[in-house]
Scaffold this active site. Structure first.
Site, PDB file in Angstrom:
ATOM      1  N   ARG A 199       0.859  -1.182   0.000  1.00 43.91           N
ATOM      2  CA  ARG A 199       0.000   0.000   0.000  1.00 43.91           C
ATOM      3  C   ARG A 199       0.900   1.238   0.000  1.00 43.91           C
ATOM      4  O   ARG A 199       2.023   1.210   0.488  1.00 43.91           O
ATOM      5  CB  ARG A 199      -0.910   0.002   1.230  1.00 43.91           C
ATOM      6  N   LYS A 222      -2.038  -2.424   7.667  1.00 43.46           N
ATOM      7  CA  LYS A 222      -3.483  -2.410   7.939  1.00 43.46           C
ATOM      8  C   LYS A 222      -3.884  -3.554   8.864  1.00 43.46           C
ATOM      9  O   LYS A 222      -4.735  -3.390   9.740  1.00 43.46           O
ATOM     10  CB  LYS A 222      -4.246  -2.504   6.618  1.00 43.46           C
ATOM     11  N   HIS A 274      -3.946   2.963  -5.024  1.00 46.98           N
ATOM     12  CA  HIS A 274      -4.238   1.550  -4.739  1.00 46.98           C
ATOM     13  C   HIS A 274      -4.213   0.711  -6.013  1.00 46.98           C
ATOM     14  O   HIS A 274      -4.094  -0.515  -5.946  1.00 46.98           O
ATOM     15  CB  HIS A 274      -5.590   1.430  -4.034  1.00 46.98           C
ATOM     16  N   ARG A 277      -1.176  -1.534  -6.218  1.00 39.65           N
ATOM     17  CA  ARG A 277      -1.272  -2.813  -5.497  1.00 39.65           C
ATOM     18  C   ARG A 277      -2.042  -3.829  -6.334  1.00 39.65           C
ATOM     19  O   ARG A 277      -1.637  -4.991  -6.443  1.00 39.65           O
ATOM     20  CB  ARG A 277      -1.957  -2.565  -4.154  1.00 39.65           C
ATOM     21  N   HIS A 300      -2.743 -10.253   3.256  1.00 38.22           N
ATOM     22  CA  HIS A 300      -4.170 -10.449   3.508  1.00 38.22           C
ATOM     23  C   HIS A 300      -4.357 -11.413   4.683  1.00 38.22           C
ATOM     24  O   HIS A 300      -3.703 -12.454   4.743  1.00 38.22           O
ATOM     25  CB  HIS A 300      -4.876 -11.020   2.284  1.00 38.22           C
ATOM     26  N   TYR A 309      -8.227 -12.216  -7.328  1.00 33.58           N
ATOM     27  CA  TYR A 309      -7.313 -12.196  -8.466  1.00 33.58           C
ATOM     28  C   TYR A 309      -7.209 -13.551  -9.165  1.00 33.58           C
ATOM     29  O   TYR A 309      -6.547 -13.668 -10.193  1.00 33.58           O
ATOM     30  CB  TYR A 309      -5.911 -11.773  -7.996  1.00 33.58           C
TER      31      TYR A 309
END
Length: 330
Positions: A199, A222, A274, A277, A300, A309
């Site tokens: 990010r 995050k 973003h 990313r 994640h 994806y």
């Protein structure tokens, strides 16, 4: 049970739900009075009514928000922001007694914010924040009533368009930054995000101590978990030299947005840095990378986010051609 005390009085001693539950003890002059009281208590218990119920909780919503903040919010990265948001919600409702909040009150707030242009995702977050206040305080036994808005449903969201840059667009964007941006960091930050899937804020937070042994270590992420991602030797050396010369990266997101606008590359609303990313993740999968490795690289917490994806996998795309129903007709 009923037992006679040494004083000659009769005592009722009850545990309403077994060992460790609420205890009721009361003494009477006669066994008959004690028996009547025991019968009364057991009858009320069967009806679901408490003996000597606690006084009604008349604390206002903003008071509970403050309790939640002291217990939980103060430990969250965005706790102050959430508290400000919750205070705004409470003020809109008139700061009611917390246990009396009606679902209609929150729905009225939500309708008002929609008219003001707030996004559905933002409003779902607001509902989550308010649910968290009630649920957290109930778990901590700070309140003994149920969450009064527990039946309010989140707004269903359409899957957000996942945009990524082609190789030609990447070249064009980097050339635009190089030619028009006066910011000394934005070109390198853009390449860091494209090389690692970081990010923008994670890349900006890099310090020299985070650039070691051919890897970049991203902290204050995050998810709250640090992760390391290797980069090419050339990029690794350039990052070290840049940080040694400048001491760190300054805030450069505005410079990136200006360069993106200058490039003429069109993206879905709400997407800017973003997209870098998304671009890393999309090209990673299209070039044969596996989903589990991508999950670790992106940081994640669940595979569900990474699976967005999966449809870009070359194997997946080929199978759509060779395994579809029309193959049988041919």
């Amino acid at each position: 049970m009923i037992r006679k005390l040494p004083s000659g009085r009769w005592q009722v001693d009850l545990r309403m739900d077994g060992r460790g539950s609420k205890r009721i003890r009361k003494s009477f002059d006669s066994k008959a009075e004690a028996k009547r009281f025991e019968t009364f208590i057991l009858t009320k218990r069967a009806e679901g009514k408490d003996w000597n119920p606690s006084k009604a909780d008349n604390r206002r919503l903003k008071e509970l928000v403050q309790l939640w903040f002291n217990a939980k919010g103060v430990h969250l990265k965005d706790g102050e922001r959430r508290k400000r948001c919750l205070d705004v919600i409470a003020d809109f409702m008139g700061n009611p007694i917390a246990r009396t909040v009606k679902p209609a009150a929150f729905l009225a707030y939500r309708a008002y914010k929609i008219q003001e242009g707030a996004s559905t995702k933002t409003l779902n977050n607001h509902l989550g924040y308010l649910n968290a206040v009630y649920n957290q305080l109930h778990r901590l036994n700070e309140i003994d009533f149920e969450n009064p808005i527990r039946n309010v449903e989140m707004i269903r969201l359409d899957e957000r368009e996942l945009s990524w840059l082609t190789v030609e667009q990447i070249r064009h964007l980097l050339k635009t930054i190089e030619e028009f941006s006066q910011n000394p960091h934005v070109h390198l930050l853009t390449r860091i995000c494209l090389a690692t899937g970081a990010r923008w804020g994670e890349a900006e937070n890099l310090q020299l101590r985070h650039v070691q042994e051919g890897k970049l270590r991203f902290v204050n992420t995050k998810s709250g978990k640090s992760r390391s991602v290797p980069v090419s030797p050339e990029l690794f050396q350039e990052i070290r030299e840049h940080l040694e010369a400048h001491g760190g990266f300054s805030f450069s997101l505005s410079a990136f947005r200006r360069a993106l606008d200058k490039s003429g590359i069109e993206l879905p609303s709400g997407q800017a840095a973003h997209v870098l990313r998304h671009t890393f993740a999309s090209h990673f999968v299209m070039n044969g990378g596996d989903i589990l490795s991508l999950q670790k690289i992106l940081g994640h917490s669940t595979i569900t986010m990474t699976m967005r994806y999966a449809h870009l996998s070359q194997d997946h795309l080929v199978e759509a051609v060779v395994k579809g129903p029309l193959v049988s007709l041919n």
